[in-house]
Structure formats: structure tokens, C-alpha cells
Motif scaffolding. Structure first.
Motif, short mmCIF file in Angstrom:
data_model
loop_
_atom_site.label_atom_id
_atom_site.label_comp_id
_atom_site.label_asym_id
_atom_site.label_seq_id
_atom_site.Cartn_x
_atom_site.Cartn_y
_atom_site.Cartn_z
N ILE A 53 0.86 -1.18 0.00
CA ILE A 53 0.00 0.00 0.00
C ILE A 53 0.90 1.23 0.00
CG2 ILE A 53 -1.75 1.31 1.27
CD1 ILE A 53 -2.57 -1.43 2.55
N TYR A 55 -0.60 4.71 -0.80
CA TYR A 55 -1.42 5.81 -0.30
C TYR A 55 -2.86 5.34 -0.13
CZ TYR A 55 2.50 8.59 -1.98
OH TYR A 55 3.76 9.08 -2.19
N ILE A 56 -3.56 5.94 0.83
CA ILE A 56 -4.99 5.70 1.01
C ILE A 56 -5.68 7.06 1.10
CG2 ILE A 56 -6.77 4.67 2.46
CD1 ILE A 56 -4.69 2.71 3.48
N THR A 65 -2.79 8.46 4.83
CA THR A 65 -1.59 7.74 5.27
C THR A 65 -0.45 8.69 5.62
OG1 THR A 65 -1.11 7.40 2.93
CG2 THR A 65 -2.08 5.56 4.13
N TYR A 84 -12.76 3.86 0.56
CA TYR A 84 -11.38 4.35 0.44
C TYR A 84 -10.83 4.03 -0.94
CZ TYR A 84 -11.56 4.71 5.52
OH TYR A 84 -11.91 5.04 6.81
N LEU A 86 -7.38 3.13 -2.64
CA LEU A 86 -6.04 2.66 -2.32
C LEU A 86 -5.16 2.71 -3.56
CD1 LEU A 86 -7.89 1.29 -0.09
CD2 LEU A 86 -6.08 -0.38 0.09
N GLU A 87 -3.98 3.26 -3.38
CA GLU A 87 -2.95 3.22 -4.43
C GLU A 87 -1.89 2.27 -3.93
OE1 GLU A 87 -1.46 6.99 -5.73
OE2 GLU A 87 -3.47 7.85 -5.83
N ALA A 88 -1.52 1.33 -4.77
CA ALA A 88 -0.58 0.30 -4.34
C ALA A 88 0.51 0.11 -5.39
CB ALA A 88 -1.31 -1.02 -4.12
N THR A 100 -4.71 1.44 -8.85
CA THR A 100 -5.55 2.16 -7.90
C THR A 100 -6.94 1.53 -7.94
OG1 THR A 100 -4.35 4.21 -8.29
CG2 THR A 100 -6.52 4.42 -7.34
#
Length: 140
Positions: A53, A55-56, A65, A84, A86-88, A100
Motif C-alpha cells: 500500500i 497511499y490511502i 496515510t 477508500y 487505495l494506491e498500491a 488504484t
């Protein structure tokens, strides 16, 4: 000396990826949703993709985050229920992608995010990883 260097490389790669908590309203911990990855369990990259992860963002597009480009990637976080983004980072020994996805998290549930890879053929007919998506499943 080689052992020290190997340890430092592993430490830098995994960082201090300890579980994090985002709980601005002081909700009871057992009512928070938890999102985990398998990234912290894999010390060396191989053919399998792992998700970190990065950013959230909450439903108001606030980055919760509070990490910057040099801070540790997240492999577990507990947060209030809600929607949410989430960017991972999905990475294996040869490739990486930055998918994302938006997920609705329910209270007191534990989730695992993972990388879903689509294979295709290149112009030579060789099978390659063409697309990676971030997916989520509920765990126990």
C-alpha cells in the motif's frame, strides 16, 4: 560483511513496515477494518506479485496515510469503515505496476489486497504480463 549488507538490503526493502492505525474519531479498535498485504512475508522478489500500500484516500479525497516518497510502504493498516481509494505497488522480480482501486470496508472485518495480473501475448507471440489490477478479499 556480506551478511550485514544482505541484512541492510532486506531491512531497507521491507522497511519498518509495522501495522499502522488511522483512527481520528477514536473508535474502538475491534470495530476498525483492517487491510493487509502479503508483501511483508516475502523477503525476496520472485515471479509472484506482491502488493504494498502506498497511499490511502478517504471519500473526501484526503490522503490519510500521510507518507511521502521516502517513507515506508504499508503492509497492514486498520481504519474506520467506509469507502477508500487505495494506491498500491504491485511488484515481482521483473515488473511493477501502480494500480488504484476503490473499496468499501466494513467494520470489524479483515481484508487482504492482492495483485491480479492479466497475461497477453506481445508482437512476437510471447506471453507477457499486460495489466495488473488491485483486488480485495475478506479473510479471517
Amino acid at each position: 560483511m556480506k551478511k550485514v549488507i544482505a541484512f541492510l538490503i532486506i531491512f531497507i526493502i521491507t522497511g519498518c513496515a509495522t501495522p499502522q492505525t488511522y483512527n481520528p474519531n477514536n473508535i474502538e479498535n475491534n470495530k476498525l477494518a483492517t487491510v493487509k498485504t502479503t508483501a511483508g512475508k516475502q523477503l525476496l522478489l520472485n515471479d509472484n506479485y506482491v502488493a504494498w500500500i502506498l497511499y490511502i484516500y478517504d471519500s473526501k479525497n484526503n490522503e490519510i496515510t500521510k507518507r511521502n516518497l521516502l517513507s515506508t510502504k504499508i503492509n497492514e493498516i486498520s481504519l474506520p469503515s467506509g469507502e477508500y481509494r487505495l494506491e498500491a505497488e504491485c511488484v515481482n522480480k521483473m515488473y511493477s505496476g501502480l494500480p488504484t482501486a476503490v473499496f468499501l470496508l466494513e467494520p470489524s472485518k479483515i481484508y487482504q489486497i492482492y495483485c491480479d495480473v492479466t497475461k497477453d501475448k506481445d508482437f512476437l507471440g510471447i506471453t507477457v504480463d499486460s495489466k495488473v489490477q488491485l483486488k480485495i478479499r475478506e479473510t479471517e
